[in-house]
Design a protein around this motif. Structure first.
Motif, PDB file in Angstrom:
ATOM      1  N   LYS A 144      11.119 -27.339  16.504  1.00  0.00           N
ATOM      2  CA  LYS A 144      10.918 -26.165  17.629  1.00  0.00           C
ATOM      3  C   LYS A 144      12.206 -25.315  17.704  1.00  0.00           C
ATOM      4  O   LYS A 144      12.087 -24.196  17.856  1.00  0.00           O
ATOM      5  N   ASP A 145      13.520 -26.126  17.487  1.00  0.00           N
ATOM      6  CA  ASP A 145      14.562 -25.127  17.544  1.00  0.00           C
ATOM      7  C   ASP A 145      14.602 -24.344  16.351  1.00  0.00           C
ATOM      8  O   ASP A 145      15.105 -22.950  16.421  1.00  0.00           O
ATOM      9  N   LEU A 146      14.338 -24.654  15.383  1.00  0.00           N
ATOM     10  CA  LEU A 146      14.222 -23.854  14.058  1.00  0.00           C
ATOM     11  C   LEU A 146      13.319 -22.791  14.311  1.00  0.00           C
ATOM     12  O   LEU A 146      13.581 -21.484  13.684  1.00  0.00           O
ATOM     13  N   GLU A 147      12.097 -23.049  14.692  1.00  0.00           N
ATOM     14  CA  GLU A 147      11.053 -22.039  14.959  1.00  0.00           C
ATOM     15  C   GLU A 147      11.743 -20.769  15.707  1.00  0.00           C
ATOM     16  O   GLU A 147      11.419 -19.746  15.561  1.00  0.00           O
ATOM     17  N   ARG A 148      12.292 -21.128  16.887  1.00  0.00           N
ATOM     18  CA  ARG A 148      12.960 -20.352  17.845  1.00  0.00           C
ATOM     19  C   ARG A 148      13.959 -19.499  16.975  1.00  0.00           C
ATOM     20  O   ARG A 148      14.245 -18.403  17.351  1.00  0.00           O
ATOM     21  N   PHE A 149      14.760 -20.209  16.586  1.00  0.00           N
ATOM     22  CA  PHE A 149      15.887 -19.484  15.657  1.00  0.00           C
ATOM     23  C   PHE A 149      15.544 -18.491  14.715  1.00  0.00           C
ATOM     24  O   PHE A 149      15.918 -17.186  14.562  1.00  0.00           O
ATOM     25  N   PHE A 150      14.193 -18.841  13.862  1.00  0.00           N
ATOM     26  CA  PHE A 150      13.757 -17.708  13.021  1.00  0.00           C
ATOM     27  C   PHE A 150      13.304 -16.693  13.563  1.00  0.00           C
ATOM     28  O   PHE A 150      13.318 -15.565  13.077  1.00  0.00           O
ATOM     29  N   GLU A 151      12.629 -16.911  14.692  1.00  0.00           N
ATOM     30  CA  GLU A 151      12.052 -15.908  15.584  1.00  0.00           C
ATOM     31  C   GLU A 151      12.951 -14.805  15.855  1.00  0.00           C
ATOM     32  O   GLU A 151      12.735 -13.721  15.911  1.00  0.00           O
ATOM     33  N   PHE A 152      14.123 -15.238  16.313  1.00  0.00           N
ATOM     34  CA  PHE A 152      15.320 -14.607  16.632  1.00  0.00           C
ATOM     35  C   PHE A 152      15.776 -13.853  15.531  1.00  0.00           C
ATOM     36  O   PHE A 152      15.776 -12.519  15.836  1.00  0.00           O
ATOM     37  N   LEU A 153      15.863 -14.311  14.551  1.00  0.00           N
ATOM     38  CA  LEU A 153      16.330 -13.846  13.418  1.00  0.00           C
ATOM     39  C   LEU A 153      15.566 -12.678  12.728  1.00  0.00           C
ATOM     40  O   LEU A 153      15.989 -11.524  12.172  1.00  0.00           O
ATOM     41  N   ASP A 154      14.186 -12.867  12.871  1.00  0.00           N
ATOM     42  CA  ASP A 154      13.247 -11.823  12.529  1.00  0.00           C
ATOM     43  C   ASP A 154      13.177 -10.691  13.307  1.00  0.00           C
ATOM     44  O   ASP A 154      13.357  -9.285  12.787  1.00  0.00           O
ATOM     45  N   THR A 155      13.625 -10.790  14.743  1.00  0.00           N
ATOM     46  CA  THR A 155      13.934  -9.610  15.708  1.00  0.00           C
ATOM     47  C   THR A 155      15.175  -8.950  15.427  1.00  0.00           C
ATOM     48  O   THR A 155      15.653  -7.827  15.133  1.00  0.00           O
ATOM     49  N   GLU A 156      16.271  -9.768  15.399  1.00  0.00           N
ATOM     50  CA  GLU A 156      17.634  -9.334  15.441  1.00  0.00           C
ATOM     51  C   GLU A 156      18.238  -8.926  14.239  1.00  0.00           C
ATOM     52  O   GLU A 156      18.758  -7.842  13.864  1.00  0.00           O
ATOM     53  N   VAL A 157      17.713  -9.459  12.920  1.00  0.00           N
ATOM     54  CA  VAL A 157      18.327  -9.176  11.684  1.00  0.00           C
ATOM     55  C   VAL A 157      17.093  -8.360  10.818  1.00  0.00           C
ATOM     56  O   VAL A 157      17.385  -7.304  10.307  1.00  0.00           O
ATOM     57  N   GLY A 158      15.965  -8.779  11.065  1.00  0.00           N
ATOM     58  CA  GLY A 158      14.708  -8.175  10.407  1.00  0.00           C
ATOM     59  C   GLY A 158      14.077  -9.071   9.640  1.00  0.00           C
ATOM     60  O   GLY A 158      14.805  -9.827   8.796  1.00  0.00           O
ATOM     61  N   VAL A 159      12.768  -9.186   9.678  1.00  0.00           N
ATOM     62  CA  VAL A 159      11.963  -9.890   8.797  1.00  0.00           C
ATOM     63  C   VAL A 159      12.322  -9.637   7.427  1.00  0.00           C
ATOM     64  O   VAL A 159      12.163  -8.211   7.137  1.00  0.00           O
ATOM     65  N   GLY A 160      12.164 -10.634   6.358  1.00  0.00           N
ATOM     66  CA  GLY A 160      12.682 -10.272   4.924  1.00  0.00           C
ATOM     67  C   GLY A 160      14.034  -9.649   4.892  1.00  0.00           C
ATOM     68  O   GLY A 160      14.410  -9.288   3.575  1.00  0.00           O
ATOM     69  N   GLU A 161      15.030  -9.632   5.821  1.00  0.00           N
ATOM     70  CA  GLU A 161      16.172  -9.207   5.523  1.00  0.00           C
ATOM     71  C   GLU A 161      17.427 -10.391   5.514  1.00  0.00           C
ATOM     72  O   GLU A 161      18.371  -9.986   5.362  1.00  0.00           O
TER      73      GLU A 161
END
Length: 554
Positions: free
Chosen positions: A336-353
């Motif tokens: 669950k923590d990894l999912e939350r972190f990846f979703e944050f990175l999707d928004t903050e850094v960008g999906v595929g970035e």
């Protein structure tokens, strides 16, 4: 004359035009290279994660954590450590330097220093100051690691513009991966503080975002009830909750769910209690999110590096063992923590970035007392009895026990001065000790330093020993214990061997530049750093012995 002048000017114009084209081409190529690299690389190490946790707990994982990495990325299913010993310090160093203790020099968490004549800690450094605490907990640095990490090489490649931040509950889990040139490494100081701290090796104060995090009630908020995330009856992938193979916490009679952490904290080290629960990983995730925001990681075209180690999985494993409900719930919650972190990175850094890899620093053996209960060969080592017998042998054979300077980490260190004083032949003493030690119960193999230095092993446990043997730092005689035999309490478990339960760990790649797929081809831990270096187009770490995994890269 005018005609000559015209020809000269024409040639100059052509040359200038070509030079401009070449400059533009080079400049465009540089931009292209930068645009093809991820803005952020996140290297995740899950402390004490066996490979089979991915498969055993699969039905309890959601779609956005481990499963997302496997679904969208690449799964190396036959990934192993290729050296002994499998401990936290060497593990983290090997993942990020692309080599083994033979070269990077981190031969254990603690080891006997033949030059300093004392036991040293892999990250300890008396020449730096603690930042964020008045205790000595911040007197740490990577100075005992002899080679660069891929984060160091990224720093050099980007002219120090790419940032590197290391984060973990454990100091060594933050420090060794981040390398020598990191902007900072942060680790958790528990006790009565519950703060993330650092060392003057990196900086002379804590940045504003770290102080804000420490001043918040984030750590305090996890002093709550730890119960299973799902109904405990559904946790059929682990053993019974009430058994004789788990340690538990002081102040609670049985090692069974639920655990009221607010009531248990005073008898279990205050904030240190959080380290040994699933919530330690959640706290680490919160701090990682704060670091990406606070340091603006992944916000420009220069690649930044975040090294992230989840330490609490190791504390839980040591306390409760491989087959416990506590371990299962810890991995359910980590997912669950990894999912939350990846979703944050999707928004903050960008999906595929961004690009992520996930592995472990070692695995763990099932609790030997549990293995014995199901008739699998296993047991416990009696080091005290072994020491008494060995001391008696030394005194009878050489007239003194002082020919041996230290015994630790299953290695025997000679007192070379004493050997010369007694006119003893080094190689003969090596062989004498091999012959003696191999006669002891639960010792499987014994090797000499001479053998490690003079024979090239390519397979078997001998090759793993050799990859973990550093000529200047390792001992004169190396001992291997029987399979599934450990020097530990009869509850909980540990690690350190070259056997599959300690060497077989996950290796997942995910994100920019990574293919989708999986392989059963054998990969080894030192392959990770060269693979990331190849992805970034940078130099390999200077001591790297691993091979880039080309089939992983898109």
């Amino acid at each position: 004359m005018k005609q000559n002048t015209f020809i000269i000017l024409l040639c100059f114009a052509i040359l200038s035009c070509n030079a401009q084209k070449n400059f533009s081409s080079t400049n465009n190529q540089t931009r292209l290279t930068q645009s093809n690299s991820p803005k952020l690389v996140v290297g995740i190490v899950v402390d004490q994660m066996r490979y089979d946790y991915l498969t055993r707990f699969d039905s309890k994982f959601g779609e956005g954590g481990f499963k997302r990495m496997m679904r969208e990325g690449f799964n190396c299913k036959n990934n192993h450590f290729n050296y002994v010993p499998t401990y936290t310090g060497p593990g983290h160093a090997s993942v990020f330097t692309g080599t083994t203790p033979k070269y990077h020099g981190v031969i254990s968490n603690n080891w006997y220093s033949k030059t300093e004549k004392k036991v040293v800690y892999c990250a300890g450094d008396e020449n730096v100051k603690s930042i964020g605490t008045e205790s000595d907990a911040g007197k740490m640095s990577p100075h005992r690691m002899l080679t660069t990490s891929f984060a160091d090489e990224n720093k050099l490649f980007t002219q120090m513009r790419g940032k590197t931040i290391g984060i973990a509950i454990k100091d060594r889990g933050a420090i060794l991966p981040a390398g020598h040139t990191a902007d900072a490494a942060y680790w958790f100081y528990g006790k009565d503080k519950g703060h993330f701290i650092t060392s003057s090796f990196y900086r002379n104060d804590l940045p504003k975002w770290v102080n804000q995090f420490n001043d918040s009630d984030t750590a305090e908020s996890y002093f709550k009830v730890w119960d299973t995330h799902y109904d405990i009856k559904s946790y059929t992938e682990s053993g019974s909750d009430d058994n004789n193979f788990e340690g538990g916490f002081k102040g609670k009679e049985k090692a069974t769910f639920p655990y009221d952490l607010a009531k248990l904290k005073d008898k279990n080290g205050g904030f240190d209690l959080l380290k040994a629960t699933a919530y330690g990983n959640s706290l680490t995730t919160e701090f990682a999110i704060a670091s990406v925001k606070g340091e603006a990681l992944g916000k420009d075209s220069t690649t930044d590096i975040l090294t992230l180690s989840y330490s609490s999985t190791d504390y839980v494993g040591h306390n409760f063992g491989v087959n416990s409900k506590e371990v299962e719930d810890t991995y359910v919650r980590l997912d669950k923590d990894l999912e939350r972190f990846f979703e944050f990175l999707d928004t903050e850094v960008g999906v595929g970035e961004y690009t992520v890899f996930l592995t472990a620093d070692h695995g763990a053996v099932n609790v030997p007392s549990y293995l014995q209960s199901v008739k699998i060969p296993a047991g416990y080592l009696d080091y005290n009895s072994r020491k008494k017998k060995f001391t008696a042998f030394l005194e009878e054979k050489y007239g003194t026990k002082d020919v041996v300077e230290n015994v630790s980490n299953n290695q025997i260190f000679f007192n070379k001065t004493k050997l010369k004083e007694l006119n003893l032949n080094l190689h003969q003493v090596e062989q004498d000790l091999v012959d003696e030690q191999i006669s002891y119960p639960n010792i499987a193999k014994v090797y000499t330093a001479t053998t490690m230095n003079s024979t090239n092993f390519s397979t078997g446990i001998e090759a793993l020993l050799q990859n973990g043997f550093n000529q200047k730092r390792s001992g004169d005689v190396i001992i291997l214990d029987d399979i599934a035999h450990i020097a530990y309490s009869r509850t909980g478990s540990t690690h350190g061997s070259g056997l599959n339960y300690d060497t077989h760990v996950p290796l997942l790649f995910f994100g920019k530049g990574i293919k989708q797929g999986e392989t059963l081809q054998k990969t080894v831990i030192p392959d990770i750093a060269p693979t990331i270096s190849a992805l970034l187009g940078i130099s390999f770490p200077n001591g790297a012995t691993g091979t880039p995994l080309g089939f992983v890269l898109d």
